[in-house]
Design a protein around this motif. Structure first.
Motif, PDB file in Angstrom:
ATOM      1  N   GLU A 197      65.077  53.032  30.157  1.00 27.08           N
ATOM      2  CA  GLU A 197      65.216  54.365  31.036  1.00 27.08           C
ATOM      3  C   GLU A 197      65.753  55.379  29.945  1.00 27.08           C
ATOM      4  O   GLU A 197      65.168  56.654  30.336  1.00 27.08           O
ATOM      5  CB  GLU A 197      66.359  54.099  31.861  1.00 27.08           C
ATOM      6  CG  GLU A 197      66.103  53.275  32.980  1.00 27.08           C
ATOM      7  CD  GLU A 197      65.353  54.090  34.005  1.00 27.08           C
ATOM      8  OE1 GLU A 197      65.560  55.150  34.194  1.00 27.08           O
ATOM      9  OE2 GLU A 197      64.229  53.365  34.573  1.00 27.08           O
ATOM     10  N   LEU A 219      67.103  58.926  32.490  1.00 30.65           N
ATOM     11  CA  LEU A 219      68.453  58.728  32.054  1.00 30.65           C
ATOM     12  C   LEU A 219      69.077  59.899  31.239  1.00 30.65           C
ATOM     13  O   LEU A 219      70.086  60.368  31.806  1.00 30.65           O
ATOM     14  CB  LEU A 219      68.551  57.290  31.415  1.00 30.65           C
ATOM     15  CG  LEU A 219      70.001  57.119  30.920  1.00 30.65           C
ATOM     16  CD1 LEU A 219      70.951  56.921  31.921  1.00 30.65           C
ATOM     17  CD2 LEU A 219      70.104  56.002  29.901  1.00 30.65           C
ATOM     18  N   ASP A 253      69.450  63.193  33.415  1.00 34.37           N
ATOM     19  CA  ASP A 253      70.584  62.914  34.333  1.00 34.37           C
ATOM     20  C   ASP A 253      71.722  62.941  33.692  1.00 34.37           C
ATOM     21  O   ASP A 253      72.947  63.573  34.138  1.00 34.37           O
ATOM     22  CB  ASP A 253      70.381  61.635  35.343  1.00 34.37           C
ATOM     23  CG  ASP A 253      69.543  61.823  36.356  1.00 34.37           C
ATOM     24  OD1 ASP A 253      69.291  62.809  36.858  1.00 34.37           O
ATOM     25  OD2 ASP A 253      68.755  60.547  36.456  1.00 34.37           O
ATOM     26  N   ILE A 271      74.157  61.713  37.035  1.00 35.32           N
ATOM     27  CA  ILE A 271      74.312  60.163  37.259  1.00 35.32           C
ATOM     28  C   ILE A 271      74.555  59.984  38.721  1.00 35.32           C
ATOM     29  O   ILE A 271      74.126  58.991  39.398  1.00 35.32           O
ATOM     30  CB  ILE A 271      75.388  59.802  36.441  1.00 35.32           C
ATOM     31  CG1 ILE A 271      74.752  60.279  34.861  1.00 35.32           C
ATOM     32  CG2 ILE A 271      75.555  58.325  36.576  1.00 35.32           C
ATOM     33  CD1 ILE A 271      74.051  59.218  34.265  1.00 35.32           C
ATOM     34  N   ARG A 307      69.404  48.977  37.271  1.00 37.14           N
ATOM     35  CA  ARG A 307      69.127  50.338  36.841  1.00 37.14           C
ATOM     36  C   ARG A 307      70.463  50.982  37.146  1.00 37.14           C
ATOM     37  O   ARG A 307      70.855  51.867  36.437  1.00 37.14           O
ATOM     38  CB  ARG A 307      68.111  51.196  37.395  1.00 37.14           C
ATOM     39  CG  ARG A 307      66.953  50.779  36.743  1.00 37.14           C
ATOM     40  CD  ARG A 307      65.557  51.767  36.705  1.00 37.14           C
ATOM     41  NE  ARG A 307      64.883  51.747  38.040  1.00 37.14           N
ATOM     42  CZ  ARG A 307      64.207  52.736  38.426  1.00 37.14           C
ATOM     43  NH1 ARG A 307      64.088  53.879  37.505  1.00 37.14           N
ATOM     44  NH2 ARG A 307      63.521  52.420  39.501  1.00 37.14           N
ATOM     45  N   TYR A 311      72.584  52.696  34.255  1.00 37.85           N
ATOM     46  CA  TYR A 311      73.120  54.309  34.325  1.00 37.85           C
ATOM     47  C   TYR A 311      74.634  54.566  34.221  1.00 37.85           C
ATOM     48  O   TYR A 311      75.133  55.248  33.544  1.00 37.85           O
ATOM     49  CB  TYR A 311      72.696  55.086  35.535  1.00 37.85           C
ATOM     50  CG  TYR A 311      71.291  55.522  35.502  1.00 37.85           C
ATOM     51  CD1 TYR A 311      70.181  54.882  35.198  1.00 37.85           C
ATOM     52  CD2 TYR A 311      71.138  56.963  35.640  1.00 37.85           C
ATOM     53  CE1 TYR A 311      68.937  55.341  35.014  1.00 37.85           C
ATOM     54  CE2 TYR A 311      69.662  57.334  35.385  1.00 37.85           C
ATOM     55  CZ  TYR A 311      68.783  56.789  35.179  1.00 37.85           C
ATOM     56  OH  TYR A 311      67.688  57.203  35.046  1.00 37.85           O
TER      57      TYR A 311
END
Lengths: 270, 249
Positions: free
Chosen positions: B46, B52, B55, B202, B217, B221
């Protein structure tokens, strides 16, 4: 030498502290008048609680809540620079000795002058130490250096050598006299130690028990160097003690002020 | 404790955690309970090909702005309230109200009033944290040393020099407590605020993965976020604390 320092004229009609939570207000100073000449070393003594510290705070401008006037001469020079050495050193614990002294200096002050002052006062080697690492004597030296760092016109000292052992206090008194001789300033020095008073002063003012006012004064003409050499101190001290009178302890009415009680049963308790 | 020894202990504790997680995942044997190995490879994947980093950056920017606003504003208000009695009386009930208003309510209200905007999101996070800073710094400012204050006044240090050299150092411990607790609070609130009304961050990503039931995922995260939190704690807050305590014997 031309006068580079300022004189102070103190005329305090009354200074009282408002009573809190039902306590009676306390009059600390009453008709306190004194005139201090430029470059004079004036020592103020008196029983404890007679308002000596209050007087210094008023002269320093920390306390403006009083009836009376305070004037500096010559008056055309603007606000006088006042150095204050408190009873405790009051150094900033989170700044080194050098930073503490440099802090009060004007912004464009000369670094070399600062180092010279630190050396003169005897704290050059401890200049990078924090106050917590200093002995009592060194901390007082640092406080002294800070007061001189602003090139004061007027130096206020509130029992600055209290709680030092006799030898250390003696060294600091000599240091103070040396500093004042090379960096002239008018000095207002509070102490209740009569020997210290007659060793340092050009003139001693004796305050009464609370509310404080000047009840006696004693100019000392004998040069300071000769006071020690001829063992003149005990004689001077005896004379000052006689002037100050026997009731150097708080008078009975002081005790009443210090511990106020309702004087009549009709008073409502708050 | 010497530094390498401390590091070894931390590594050992980390290893035990990862090992028991992997074992539990192997036992559960479910798509909804991935082990650390698969989560970490997802994390790397990611970071390189997914959203990722974008974010994470968006969230961290919100945290940084809200934190700075709340700390500066809260410190100023707290000191002012400690010094000025009238201001204290005037603002006290407002502070208590804000202190007890759930962050979720603040966020929803601001989104309604300001729309689903960045300003509303940052405002909500800031307002959630502000009162704790005010209260902490007000307590601190009430303990300010009068003797040092008199010293500063008699030497005519002026407002800024007094603030910098006399006032703020006395408040450093309180400031640090407010940063610590405040940051912990912000980390939690910012995700809720993003989940409610932002198109990135996030918190937004976690909402998407929740709807997709994509636990792998989701945890990846969250882990990335936790890693940043720990880095700030060890890399910024703890060194700062040591530096501010330097003068103590």
């Amino acid at each position: 030498m031309a006068s580079v320092t300022v004189g102070v004229s103190i005329d305090i009609g009354e200074k009282r502290y408002p009573g809190h939570s039902g306590a009676r207000p306390v009059t600390a100073l009453l008709n306190m008048r004194a005139c201090i000449a430029p470059s004079e070393f004036c020592v103020i003594t008196g029983p404890s609680g007679c308002g000596k510290t209050t007087l210094l705070n008023i002269v320093a401008g920390l306390d403006r809540d009083f009836a009376g006037t305070l004037s500096f001469a010559p008056s055309d020079r603007g606000a006088p620079r006042i150095g204050y050495v408190f009873q405790s050193p009051r150094l900033l614990p989170w700044r080194t000795v050098r930073e503490n002294v440099a802090l009060v200096q004007p912004r464009h002050a000369d670094r070399m002058e600062l180092e010279g002052l630190l050396t003169d006062v005897g704290v050059a080697e401890a200049a990078d130490a924090y106050p917590a690492q200093l002995s009592g004597g060194m901390a007082r030296r640092a406080a002294l250096a800070r007061a001189f760092a602003i090139a004061p016109d007027l130096l206020l000292m509130d029992e600055p050598f209290l709680s030092l052992d006799a030898a250390a206090a003696d060294r600091l008194r000599s240091l103070l006299l040396r500093l004042v001789s090379t960096r002239p300033a008018t000095v207002l020095f509070v102490t209740h130690d009569l020997t210290e008073a007659v060793e340092l002063a050009d003139r001693v003012l004796v305050l009464s028990p609370s509310p404080g006012r000047v009840v006696a004064e004693m100019p000392i003409a004998l040069p300071r160097t000769e006071r020690r050499d001829r063992d003149a101190l005990p004689v001077l001290r005896a004379e000052l003690a006689r002037l100050a009178g026997p009731p150097i302890e708080p008078a009975p009415n002081t005790a009443k002020i210090a511990f106020p009680r309702p004087s009549s049963p009709h008073r409502t308790a708050e | 404790m010497r530094f390498p020894a401390a590091l070894a202990e931390r590594a050992a504790s980390l290893f035990v955690t990862l090992a028991s997680w992997e074992a539990a995942a192997w036992l559960a044997h479910s798509r909804l309970f991935p082990g650390p190995a698969s989560v970490l490879s997802t994390l790397a994947d990611e970071a390189m090909h997914g959203d990722l980093l974008h974010d994470l950056g968006a969230t961290l920017a919100r945290v940084a702005v809200a934190f700075a606003l709340a700390m500066v504003g809260g410190t100023a208000i707290g000191i002012a309230m400690a010094r000025l009695r009238a201001l204290d009386t005037l603002l006290d009930s407002g502070v208590v109200l804000l202190l007890n208003l759930p962050a979720l309510v603040i966020a929803v209200l601001l989104y309604i009033w300001l729309g689903l905007t960045e300003a509303a999101a940052i405002g909500a996070v800031t307002l959630s944290k502000l009162p704790t800073v005010v209260v902490t710094l007000r307590e601190g400012a009430r303990t300010l040393d009068r003797d040092l204050g008199d010293m500063a006044r008699s030497f005519r240090l002026g407002f800024w020099r007094t603030l910098r050299h006399v006032t703020l150092p006395q408040l450093s411990a309180f400031f640090l407590v407010a940063s610590r607790t405040g940051l912990a609070l912000i980390w939690k609130i910012v995700l809720v605020v993003e989940l409610l009304g932002r198109p990135d961050g996030i918190g937004y990503a976690i909402q998407v993965f929740f709807q997709l039931f994509d636990v792998r995922r989701l945890i990846a995260y969250a882990l990335a976020f936790v890693a940043v939190v720990l880095a700030v704690e060890w890399g910024v807050l703890q060194p700062l604390e040591r530096r501010l305590a330097r003068w103590r014997r």
